[in-house]
Design a protein around this motif. Structure first.
Motif, PDB file in Angstrom:
ATOM      1  N   SER A  95     -12.968   3.501  -3.361  1.00  0.00           N
ATOM      2  CA  SER A  95     -12.376   4.691  -3.963  1.00  0.00           C
ATOM      3  C   SER A  95     -13.415   5.688  -4.458  1.00  0.00           C
ATOM      4  N   ARG A  96     -14.465   5.223  -5.082  1.00  0.00           N
ATOM      5  CA  ARG A  96     -15.452   6.158  -5.606  1.00  0.00           C
ATOM      6  C   ARG A  96     -16.235   6.840  -4.480  1.00  0.00           C
ATOM      7  N   GLN A 148      -4.050  11.395   1.509  1.00  0.00           N
ATOM      8  CA  GLN A 148      -5.251  10.572   1.606  1.00  0.00           C
ATOM      9  C   GLN A 148      -5.198   9.408   0.621  1.00  0.00           C
ATOM     10  N   GLY A 149      -4.734   9.691  -0.599  1.00  0.00           N
ATOM     11  CA  GLY A 149      -4.649   8.638  -1.605  1.00  0.00           C
ATOM     12  C   GLY A 149      -3.651   7.561  -1.224  1.00  0.00           C
ATOM     13  N   PHE A 164       2.619  14.642  -8.409  1.00  0.00           N
ATOM     14  CA  PHE A 164       2.221  15.187  -9.706  1.00  0.00           C
ATOM     15  C   PHE A 164       0.732  14.977  -9.947  1.00  0.00           C
ATOM     16  N   ARG A 165       0.253  13.770  -9.724  1.00  0.00           N
ATOM     17  CA  ARG A 165      -1.162  13.501  -9.996  1.00  0.00           C
ATOM     18  C   ARG A 165      -2.065  14.291  -9.061  1.00  0.00           C
ATOM     19  N   ALA A 166      -1.670  14.402  -7.808  1.00  0.00           N
ATOM     20  CA  ALA A 166      -2.485  15.150  -6.849  1.00  0.00           C
ATOM     21  C   ALA A 166      -2.565  16.620  -7.241  1.00  0.00           C
ATOM     22  N   LEU A 167      -1.434  17.198  -7.650  1.00  0.00           N
ATOM     23  CA  LEU A 167      -1.433  18.601  -8.061  1.00  0.00           C
ATOM     24  C   LEU A 167      -2.246  18.795  -9.339  1.00  0.00           C
ATOM     25  N   GLY A 204      -6.490   7.787  -9.664  1.00  0.00           N
ATOM     26  CA  GLY A 204      -6.066   7.080  -8.465  1.00  0.00           C
ATOM     27  C   GLY A 204      -5.998   5.577  -8.661  1.00  0.00           C
ATOM     28  N   ASP A 205      -7.054   4.991  -9.193  1.00  0.00           N
ATOM     29  CA  ASP A 205      -7.086   3.543  -9.417  1.00  0.00           C
ATOM     30  C   ASP A 205      -6.014   3.116 -10.425  1.00  0.00           C
ATOM     31  N   ASP A 206      -5.832   3.936 -11.447  1.00  0.00           N
ATOM     32  CA  ASP A 206      -4.828   3.616 -12.455  1.00  0.00           C
ATOM     33  C   ASP A 206      -3.438   3.581 -11.837  1.00  0.00           C
ATOM     34  N   LEU A 207      -3.137   4.586 -11.017  1.00  0.00           N
ATOM     35  CA  LEU A 207      -1.811   4.632 -10.417  1.00  0.00           C
ATOM     36  C   LEU A 207      -1.613   3.482  -9.427  1.00  0.00           C
ATOM     37  N   ALA A 208      -2.626   3.176  -8.647  1.00  0.00           N
ATOM     38  CA  ALA A 208      -2.521   2.073  -7.713  1.00  0.00           C
ATOM     39  C   ALA A 208      -2.333   0.746  -8.448  1.00  0.00           C
ATOM     40  N   GLY A 209      -2.962   0.631  -9.605  1.00  0.00           N
ATOM     41  CA  GLY A 209      -2.836  -0.590 -10.397  1.00  0.00           C
ATOM     42  C   GLY A 209      -1.479  -0.754 -11.028  1.00  0.00           C
TER      43      GLY A 209
END
Length: 211
Positions: A95-96, A148-149, A164-167, A204-209
């Protein structure tokens, strides 16, 4: 060679190619004027003089003055998209690394050519029509980030939350870069990219988690 072919081709260059060359010359001249002198200095007469073209060629390509600036903004957006997609394809699959590559590539397009930054981030807000177009472009890049995410994390997350997060990320990046370019954010270029990367990875990592 018949009369029609002679009319269409001159010096080995077709009429369509000549028209494309004139359009490119006008876009290049518009970027120079806006980048160096500001959007208020962009006039049809001045633009055509800078491009070395008769004014009739402007109206061959564009309906009004702001139309050429809209086309410049579209060209910058296409360049940004290509740079980001290429960077993602060559980055390590974590991810990074992915976020850093994309952010470095995208910001470099604007930082390496301040004219593009001025056009995209400042002139793009000059009129209600340009602001609306810029907002659509931000949403388009947010959709790219969301796609992409989602492809990278491969987890089931409600689309409205991803959107929302992407925007939020793209809007925040745009405002942060504008502030940095104005000299109002005390970070080096490397620190700027690293900090933006941290935020993208965090969200991104937070949402995936939370899947």
């Amino acid at each position: 060679m018949d009369a029609v072919t002679a009319q269409r081709t001159y010096g080995g260059v077709s009429a369509a190619e000549r028209k494309a060359q004139r359009r490119t010359a006008l876009l290049d001249a518009a970027l120079e004027i806006v980048g160096e002198d500001g959007q208020a200095k962009l006039t049809v007469a001045g633009l055509c003089a800078r491009a070395g073209l008769n004014e009739r060629y402007y109206y061959e390509n564009f309906e009004h003055r702001d139309a050429v600036l809209e086309a410049v903004l579209d060209r910058i957006a296409e360049e940004l998209t290509a740079a980001i997609v290429t960077a993602l394809a060559g980055a390590a699959p974590d991810s990074r690394a992915q976020a850093h590559a994309a952010i470095h590539a995208g910001t470099s397009v604007l930082i390496d050519d301040p004219r593009k930054a001025r056009a995209a981030l400042i002139a793009g807000m000059a009129t209600p029509e340009l602001r609306a177009r810029t907002a659509r472009t931000v949403r388009a890049f947010a959709r790219l980030v969301a796609a992409q995410g989602s492809g990278f994390y491969q987890v089931e997350i409600a689309q409205n939350i991803v959107d929302f997060r992407a925007l939020y990320l793209v809007g925040g990046l745009t405002q942060t870069l504008t502030t940095w370019l104005a000299g109002d954010l005390d970070l080096t270029r490397e620190q700027l990219v690293d900090q933006i990367t941290d935020v993208f990875v965090l969200l991104g990592d937070d949402l995936a988690g939370r899947r």
